[in-house]
Write a protein that holds these residues in place. Structure first.
Motif, PDB file in Angstrom:
ATOM      1  N   MET A 190      27.845  43.173  29.943  1.00  0.00           N
ATOM      2  CA  MET A 190      28.988  44.056  29.866  1.00  0.00           C
ATOM      3  C   MET A 190      29.799  43.916  31.148  1.00  0.00           C
ATOM      4  SD  MET A 190      29.380  48.012  28.851  1.00  0.00           S
ATOM      5  CE  MET A 190      28.241  48.833  29.897  1.00  0.00           C
ATOM      6  N   LEU A 191      31.087  43.903  31.003  1.00  0.00           N
ATOM      7  CA  LEU A 191      31.996  43.675  32.122  1.00  0.00           C
ATOM      8  C   LEU A 191      31.836  44.728  33.214  1.00  0.00           C
ATOM      9  CD1 LEU A 191      34.367  42.138  33.397  1.00  0.00           C
ATOM     10  CD2 LEU A 191      35.887  43.670  32.149  1.00  0.00           C
ATOM     11  N   LEU A 192      31.787  45.996  32.843  1.00  0.00           N
ATOM     12  CA  LEU A 192      31.690  47.048  33.861  1.00  0.00           C
ATOM     13  C   LEU A 192      30.429  46.923  34.690  1.00  0.00           C
ATOM     14  CD1 LEU A 192      32.981  50.151  31.897  1.00  0.00           C
ATOM     15  CD2 LEU A 192      34.177  48.811  33.623  1.00  0.00           C
ATOM     16  N   LYS A 193      29.317  46.668  34.033  1.00  0.00           N
ATOM     17  CA  LYS A 193      28.047  46.526  34.749  1.00  0.00           C
ATOM     18  C   LYS A 193      28.130  45.383  35.755  1.00  0.00           C
ATOM     19  CE  LYS A 193      23.101  46.045  34.119  1.00  0.00           C
ATOM     20  NZ  LYS A 193      21.997  45.915  33.188  1.00  0.00           N
ATOM     21  N   LYS A 194      28.707  44.262  35.349  1.00  0.00           N
ATOM     22  CA  LYS A 194      28.843  43.112  36.243  1.00  0.00           C
ATOM     23  C   LYS A 194      29.755  43.442  37.432  1.00  0.00           C
ATOM     24  CE  LYS A 194      30.109  38.204  36.367  1.00  0.00           C
ATOM     25  NZ  LYS A 194      30.128  38.232  37.784  1.00  0.00           N
ATOM     26  N   LEU A 195      30.876  44.111  37.158  1.00  0.00           N
ATOM     27  CA  LEU A 195      31.799  44.465  38.244  1.00  0.00           C
ATOM     28  C   LEU A 195      31.142  45.421  39.237  1.00  0.00           C
ATOM     29  CD1 LEU A 195      35.134  44.927  36.257  1.00  0.00           C
ATOM     30  CD2 LEU A 195      34.499  43.014  37.748  1.00  0.00           C
ATOM     31  N   ILE A 196      30.354  46.347  38.726  1.00  0.00           N
ATOM     32  CA  ILE A 196      29.650  47.286  39.601  1.00  0.00           C
ATOM     33  C   ILE A 196      28.598  46.549  40.420  1.00  0.00           C
ATOM     34  CG2 ILE A 196      28.061  49.249  39.612  1.00  0.00           C
ATOM     35  CD1 ILE A 196      29.698  50.265  37.115  1.00  0.00           C
ATOM     36  N   GLU A 197      27.813  45.695  39.775  1.00  0.00           N
ATOM     37  CA  GLU A 197      26.779  44.928  40.487  1.00  0.00           C
ATOM     38  C   GLU A 197      27.377  44.020  41.548  1.00  0.00           C
ATOM     39  OE1 GLU A 197      24.711  42.987  37.305  1.00  0.00           O
ATOM     40  OE2 GLU A 197      23.473  44.744  36.872  1.00  0.00           O
ATOM     41  N   ASP A 198      28.571  43.452  41.264  1.00  0.00           N
ATOM     42  CA  ASP A 198      29.237  42.553  42.208  1.00  0.00           C
ATOM     43  C   ASP A 198      30.033  43.299  43.279  1.00  0.00           C
ATOM     44  OD1 ASP A 198      28.188  40.496  40.721  1.00  0.00           O
ATOM     45  OD2 ASP A 198      30.083  39.956  39.739  1.00  0.00           O
ATOM     46  N   GLY A 199      30.081  44.632  43.194  1.00  0.00           N
ATOM     47  CA  GLY A 199      30.816  45.424  44.182  1.00  0.00           C
ATOM     48  C   GLY A 199      32.312  45.429  43.983  1.00  0.00           C
ATOM     49  N   GLU A 200      32.791  44.945  42.836  1.00  0.00           N
ATOM     50  CA  GLU A 200      34.230  44.920  42.569  1.00  0.00           C
ATOM     51  C   GLU A 200      34.744  46.254  42.026  1.00  0.00           C
ATOM     52  OE1 GLU A 200      35.799  41.374  40.628  1.00  0.00           O
ATOM     53  OE2 GLU A 200      33.836  40.448  40.933  1.00  0.00           O
ATOM     54  N   LEU A 201      33.839  47.063  41.496  1.00  0.00           N
ATOM     55  CA  LEU A 201      34.157  48.404  41.023  1.00  0.00           C
ATOM     56  C   LEU A 201      33.167  49.332  41.705  1.00  0.00           C
ATOM     57  CD1 LEU A 201      35.820  50.241  39.195  1.00  0.00           C
ATOM     58  CD2 LEU A 201      34.226  49.733  37.343  1.00  0.00           C
ATOM     59  N   THR A 202      33.683  50.219  42.545  1.00  0.00           N
ATOM     60  CA  THR A 202      32.816  51.056  43.353  1.00  0.00           C
ATOM     61  C   THR A 202      32.983  52.523  42.996  1.00  0.00           C
ATOM     62  OG1 THR A 202      34.478  51.256  45.093  1.00  0.00           O
ATOM     63  CG2 THR A 202      32.911  49.438  45.292  1.00  0.00           C
ATOM     64  N   GLY A 203      32.066  53.306  43.486  1.00  0.00           N
ATOM     65  CA  GLY A 203      32.107  54.741  43.277  1.00  0.00           C
ATOM     66  C   GLY A 203      30.963  55.375  44.037  1.00  0.00           C
ATOM     67  N   GLU A 204      30.740  56.639  43.740  1.00  0.00           N
ATOM     68  CA  GLU A 204      29.664  57.385  44.395  1.00  0.00           C
ATOM     69  C   GLU A 204      28.487  57.495  43.432  1.00  0.00           C
ATOM     70  OE1 GLU A 204      28.772  61.866  46.110  1.00  0.00           O
ATOM     71  OE2 GLU A 204      30.780  61.368  45.427  1.00  0.00           O
ATOM     72  N   LEU A 205      27.340  56.965  43.845  1.00  0.00           N
ATOM     73  CA  LEU A 205      26.142  57.001  43.023  1.00  0.00           C
ATOM     74  C   LEU A 205      25.425  58.326  43.246  1.00  0.00           C
ATOM     75  CD1 LEU A 205      24.557  55.246  41.020  1.00  0.00           C
ATOM     76  CD2 LEU A 205      23.212  54.430  42.960  1.00  0.00           C
ATOM     77  N   LYS A 206      25.147  59.041  42.143  1.00  0.00           N
ATOM     78  CA  LYS A 206      24.477  60.335  42.238  1.00  0.00           C
ATOM     79  C   LYS A 206      23.296  60.385  41.290  1.00  0.00           C
ATOM     80  CE  LYS A 206      27.694  63.738  43.809  1.00  0.00           C
ATOM     81  NZ  LYS A 206      28.140  65.102  43.588  1.00  0.00           N
ATOM     82  N   ASN A 207      22.240  61.019  41.745  1.00  0.00           N
ATOM     83  CA  ASN A 207      21.108  61.349  40.885  1.00  0.00           C
ATOM     84  C   ASN A 207      21.295  62.795  40.462  1.00  0.00           C
ATOM     85  OD1 ASN A 207      19.468  58.911  40.992  1.00  0.00           O
ATOM     86  ND2 ASN A 207      19.264  59.374  43.161  1.00  0.00           N
ATOM     87  N   VAL A 208      21.244  63.037  39.160  1.00  0.00           N
ATOM     88  CA  VAL A 208      21.459  64.387  38.643  1.00  0.00           C
ATOM     89  C   VAL A 208      20.272  64.807  37.774  1.00  0.00           C
ATOM     90  CG1 VAL A 208      23.973  64.200  38.764  1.00  0.00           C
ATOM     91  CG2 VAL A 208      22.803  63.556  36.663  1.00  0.00           C
ATOM     92  N   GLU A 209      20.066  66.090  37.704  1.00  0.00           N
ATOM     93  CA  GLU A 209      18.978  66.652  36.908  1.00  0.00           C
ATOM     94  C   GLU A 209      19.357  66.717  35.430  1.00  0.00           C
ATOM     95  OE1 GLU A 209      15.990  67.465  38.175  1.00  0.00           O
ATOM     96  OE2 GLU A 209      16.728  66.741  40.106  1.00  0.00           O
ATOM     97  N   ALA A 210      18.357  66.845  34.590  1.00  0.00           N
ATOM     98  CA  ALA A 210      18.608  67.085  33.164  1.00  0.00           C
ATOM     99  C   ALA A 210      19.399  68.379  33.032  1.00  0.00           C
ATOM    100  CB  ALA A 210      17.282  67.200  32.416  1.00  0.00           C
TER     101      ALA A 210
END
Length: 121
Positions: free
Chosen positions: A1-21
């Motif tokens: 998937m394009l988004l996953k690849k862009l995120i893995e390659d650092g071309e699409l960035t953001g803030e990674l958060k761990n959230v509860e159920a």
């Protein structure tokens, strides 16, 4: 998937958060400033018409509301999850640099406008 690849390659960035159920990612009336990429876990989406969908990791949430001021539905995590928060500004920067992402986004928005309104890609 394009988004996953862009995120893995650092071309699409953001803030990674761990959230509860049970964490509400967005709901109707909240100002729309962020898209949510579900990295791990699952979520339930409740559309404005009351329809419910279960969404798994690898999904971009909030895309149909990209051009709106406020969200029109609700997204709630069903289990502990990892979510990448991508602001509209971060998405805009990535769009300026990546033609494939521009085309992908146009296709997704077009699909969302021609099919029953959904909250995921």
């Amino acid at each position: 998937m394009l988004l996953k690849k862009l995120i893995e390659d650092g071309e699409l960035t953001g803030e990674l958060k761990n959230v509860e159920a049970g964490t509400c990612l967005f709901e109707p009336g909240i100002i729309n400033t962020t898209l949510f990429y579900l990295v791990k876990g699952s979520a339930k989406l409740i559309k404005s018409n009351g329809a419910l969908q279960i969404i798994q990791a690898g999904t971009l949430l909030g895309l149909p509301d990209l051009m709106r001021k406020n969200y029109t539905g609700t997204a709630i995590t069903l289990e502990p999850a990892e979510v990448l928060l991508i602001t509209k500004e971060e998405l805009q920067q990535a769009l300026q640099l990546n033609a494939a992402l521009r085309l992908y986004l146009i296709q997704q928005l077009s699909r969302n406008n021609t099919l029953t309104s959904t909250f995921f890609e």
